[in-house]
Design a protein around this motif. Structure first.
Motif, PDB file in Angstrom:
ATOM      1  N   LEU A   1       0.848  -1.181   0.000  1.00 24.59           N
ATOM      2  CA  LEU A   1       0.000   0.000   0.000  1.00 24.59           C
ATOM      3  C   LEU A   1       0.887   1.234   0.000  1.00 24.59           C
ATOM      4  O   LEU A   1       1.981   1.217   0.588  1.00 24.59           O
ATOM      5  N   PRO A   2       0.444   2.320  -0.620  1.00 26.25           N
ATOM      6  CA  PRO A   2       1.215   3.559  -0.505  1.00 26.25           C
ATOM      7  C   PRO A   2       1.269   4.004   0.954  1.00 26.25           C
ATOM      8  O   PRO A   2       0.432   3.602   1.773  1.00 26.25           O
ATOM      9  N   SER A   3       2.227   4.829   1.267  1.00 27.16           N
ATOM     10  CA  SER A   3       2.356   5.351   2.625  1.00 27.16           C
ATOM     11  C   SER A   3       1.080   6.106   3.012  1.00 27.16           C
ATOM     12  O   SER A   3       0.487   6.815   2.193  1.00 27.16           O
ATOM     13  N   GLU A   4       0.670   5.933   4.250  1.00 20.30           N
ATOM     14  CA  GLU A   4      -0.564   6.541   4.764  1.00 20.30           C
ATOM     15  C   GLU A   4      -0.602   8.041   4.482  1.00 20.30           C
ATOM     16  O   GLU A   4       0.325   8.776   4.835  1.00 20.30           O
ATOM     17  N   GLY A   5      -1.665   8.494   3.811  1.00 22.30           N
ATOM     18  CA  GLY A   5      -1.854   9.913   3.516  1.00 22.30           C
ATOM     19  C   GLY A   5      -1.042  10.422   2.354  1.00 22.30           C
ATOM     20  O   GLY A   5      -1.060  11.623   2.054  1.00 22.30           O
ATOM     21  N   LEU A   6      -0.313   9.531   1.658  1.00 23.69           N
ATOM     22  CA  LEU A   6       0.580   9.975   0.585  1.00 23.69           C
ATOM     23  C   LEU A   6       0.241   9.356  -0.767  1.00 23.69           C
ATOM     24  O   LEU A   6       1.125   9.092  -1.585  1.00 23.69           O
ATOM     25  N   ALA A   7      -1.036   9.129  -1.007  1.00 19.21           N
ATOM     26  CA  ALA A   7      -1.554   8.762  -2.326  1.00 19.21           C
ATOM     27  C   ALA A   7      -2.494   9.903  -2.697  1.00 19.21           C
ATOM     28  O   ALA A   7      -3.555  10.075  -2.083  1.00 19.21           O
ATOM     29  N   LEU A   8      -2.094  10.711  -3.659  1.00 24.65           N
ATOM     30  CA  LEU A   8      -2.793  11.963  -3.951  1.00 24.65           C
ATOM     31  C   LEU A   8      -3.289  11.990  -5.390  1.00 24.65           C
ATOM     32  O   LEU A   8      -2.646  11.422  -6.285  1.00 24.65           O
ATOM     33  N   VAL A   9      -4.395  12.669  -5.593  1.00 26.96           N
ATOM     34  CA  VAL A   9      -4.952  12.796  -6.939  1.00 26.96           C
ATOM     35  C   VAL A   9      -5.354  14.239  -7.204  1.00 26.96           C
ATOM     36  O   VAL A   9      -5.583  15.021  -6.275  1.00 26.96           O
ATOM     37  N   ALA A  10      -5.451  14.538  -8.490  1.00 29.16           N
ATOM     38  CA  ALA A  10      -5.978  15.820  -8.949  1.00 29.16           C
ATOM     39  C   ALA A  10      -7.253  15.520  -9.720  1.00 29.16           C
ATOM     40  O   ALA A  10      -7.286  14.589 -10.529  1.00 29.16           O
ATOM     41  N   ARG A  11      -8.292  16.307  -9.459  1.00 24.46           N
ATOM     42  CA  ARG A  11      -9.570  16.122 -10.143  1.00 24.46           C
ATOM     43  C   ARG A  11      -9.997  17.416 -10.811  1.00 24.46           C
ATOM     44  O   ARG A  11      -9.879  18.491 -10.226  1.00 24.46           O
ATOM     45  N   ASP A  12     -10.525  17.265 -12.010  1.00 22.92           N
ATOM     46  CA  ASP A  12     -11.170  18.361 -12.712  1.00 22.92           C
ATOM     47  C   ASP A  12     -12.649  17.989 -12.720  1.00 22.92           C
ATOM     48  O   ASP A  12     -13.083  17.168 -13.526  1.00 22.92           O
ATOM     49  N   GLY A  13     -13.391  18.503 -11.762  1.00 24.65           N
ATOM     50  CA  GLY A  13     -14.769  18.061 -11.561  1.00 24.65           C
ATOM     51  C   GLY A  13     -14.751  16.627 -11.076  1.00 24.65           C
ATOM     52  O   GLY A  13     -14.081  16.302 -10.101  1.00 24.65           O
TER      53      GLY A  13
ATOM     54  N   LEU B   1       1.562  -4.309   3.665  1.00 24.02           N
ATOM     55  CA  LEU B   1       1.143  -5.182   2.581  1.00 24.02           C
ATOM     56  C   LEU B   1      -0.290  -4.865   2.177  1.00 24.02           C
ATOM     57  O   LEU B   1      -1.134  -4.549   3.024  1.00 24.02           O
ATOM     58  N   ALA B   2      -0.551  -4.929   0.885  1.00 28.43           N
ATOM     59  CA  ALA B   2      -1.908  -4.717   0.371  1.00 28.43           C
ATOM     60  C   ALA B   2      -2.727  -5.958   0.683  1.00 28.43           C
ATOM     61  O   ALA B   2      -2.208  -7.077   0.665  1.00 28.43           O
ATOM     62  N   PRO B   3      -4.006  -5.783   0.962  1.00 30.38           N
ATOM     63  CA  PRO B   3      -4.849  -6.955   1.209  1.00 30.38           C
ATOM     64  C   PRO B   3      -4.933  -7.806  -0.059  1.00 30.38           C
ATOM     65  O   PRO B   3      -4.975  -7.279  -1.161  1.00 30.38           O
ATOM     66  N   VAL B   4      -4.939  -9.097   0.145  1.00 29.21           N
ATOM     67  CA  VAL B   4      -5.028 -10.030  -0.983  1.00 29.21           C
ATOM     68  C   VAL B   4      -6.501 -10.257  -1.283  1.00 29.21           C
ATOM     69  O   VAL B   4      -7.292 -10.535  -0.373  1.00 29.21           O
ATOM     70  N   GLU B   5      -6.843 -10.099  -2.565  1.00 32.65           N
ATOM     71  CA  GLU B   5      -8.224 -10.336  -2.974  1.00 32.65           C
ATOM     72  C   GLU B   5      -8.515 -11.828  -2.877  1.00 32.65           C
ATOM     73  O   GLU B   5      -7.727 -12.649  -3.340  1.00 32.65           O
ATOM     74  N   PRO B   6      -9.644 -12.207  -2.284  1.00 34.63           N
ATOM     75  CA  PRO B   6      -9.962 -13.644  -2.199  1.00 34.63           C
ATOM     76  C   PRO B   6     -10.189 -14.222  -3.599  1.00 34.63           C
ATOM     77  O   PRO B   6     -10.760 -13.571  -4.459  1.00 34.63           O
ATOM     78  N   ALA B   7      -9.701 -15.427  -3.787  1.00 35.46           N
ATOM     79  CA  ALA B   7      -9.864 -16.095  -5.078  1.00 35.46           C
ATOM     80  C   ALA B   7     -11.332 -16.493  -5.245  1.00 35.46           C
ATOM     81  O   ALA B   7     -12.004 -16.851  -4.291  1.00 35.46           O
ATOM     82  N   THR B   8     -11.788 -16.386  -6.478  1.00 33.97           N
ATOM     83  CA  THR B   8     -13.172 -16.816  -6.756  1.00 33.97           C
ATOM     84  C   THR B   8     -13.166 -18.299  -7.074  1.00 33.97           C
ATOM     85  O   THR B   8     -12.369 -18.757  -7.868  1.00 33.97           O
ATOM     86  N   VAL B   9     -14.040 -19.004  -6.449  1.00 32.19           N
ATOM     87  CA  VAL B   9     -14.120 -20.441  -6.666  1.00 32.19           C
ATOM     88  C   VAL B   9     -15.292 -20.720  -7.599  1.00 32.19           C
ATOM     89  O   VAL B   9     -16.417 -20.282  -7.345  1.00 32.19           O
ATOM     90  N   ALA B  10     -15.020 -21.420  -8.689  1.00 35.55           N
ATOM     91  CA  ALA B  10     -16.089 -21.774  -9.628  1.00 35.55           C
ATOM     92  C   ALA B  10     -16.920 -22.892  -9.033  1.00 35.55           C
ATOM     93  O   ALA B  10     -16.399 -23.847  -8.465  1.00 35.55           O
ATOM     94  N   ALA B  11     -18.233 -22.777  -9.157  1.00 34.64           N
ATOM     95  CA  ALA B  11     -19.129 -23.786  -8.580  1.00 34.64           C
ATOM     96  C   ALA B  11     -19.362 -24.933  -9.539  1.00 34.64           C
ATOM     97  O   ALA B  11     -19.236 -24.874 -10.693  1.00 34.64           O
TER      98      ALA B  11
END
Length: 174
Positions: free
Chosen positions: A40-52, A164-174
């Motif tokens: 994960l990026p450092s806490e509070g240090l992932a920044l964006v710019a938005r136009d609307g 560490l970034a959370p790991v997305e749970p794997a999708t299990v096919a039924a």
């Protein structure tokens, strides 16, 4: 009017699309990715710019260390092609540096064009004994001390230290 904010969970798709357009698929092969991958990026240090509602710029900083020297790795910095030259990248850089300093970080490093990053205080000074974890261009490996002397005695290969970034749970096919 451009608004500068902390990145939100809903920004992921727009940010990744922006980075794909700016850097292409080769962005995942860069040495910097070895530090960012799975983190994960450092806490509070992932920044964006938005136009609307439109995300037009992004920058993130990542926690790393070289031997016993803690530091932040900046990147990638990207601005939408339609907005280049409007000062969005520079504003994101200044905001990122100011926030990193306010949060008590001592050093920011990056791999980038020295003529562009020089205006923010980045240089090769103090970087001789540091290395990236893979191929990199020495002349493009730049640092900025947020605390005077923070790079003194710094040496070694950068390694990730952030959460560490959370790991997305794997999708299990039924």
């Amino acid at each position: 009017m451009i608004a500068y904010t902390t990145e939100q969970a809903g920004d992921v798709f727009a940010r990744e699309t922006l980075l794909d357009r700016a850097f292409g698929p080769g962005r995942f092969r860069k040495s910097s990715e070895k530090i960012r991958s799975g983190r994960l990026p450092s806490e509070g240090l992932a920044l964006v710019a938005r136009d609307g509602d439109r995300l037009v710029g992004s920058v993130r900083l990542w926690e790393a260390a070289a031997d016993r020297t803690p530091l932040l790795l900046l990147g990638p910095l990207a601005v939408d092609d339609a907005c280049r030259g409007a000062g969005i990248g520079a504003a994101l850089m200044r905001l990122a540096i100011d926030r990193a300093r306010a949060l008590g970080h001592g050093v920011v490093v990056l791999v980038g064009d020295e003529p562009y990053y020089r205006r923010f205080g980045f240089s090769t000074r103090g970087m001789d004994e540091l290395a990236m974890p893979g191929p990199f261009e020495r002349a493009r490996f730049l640092g900025l001390e947020l605390v005077p002397g923070a790079l003194e005695g710094a040496s070694g290969v950068l390694r990730p230290t952030g959460c560490l970034a959370p790991v997305e749970p794997a999708t299990v096919a039924a």
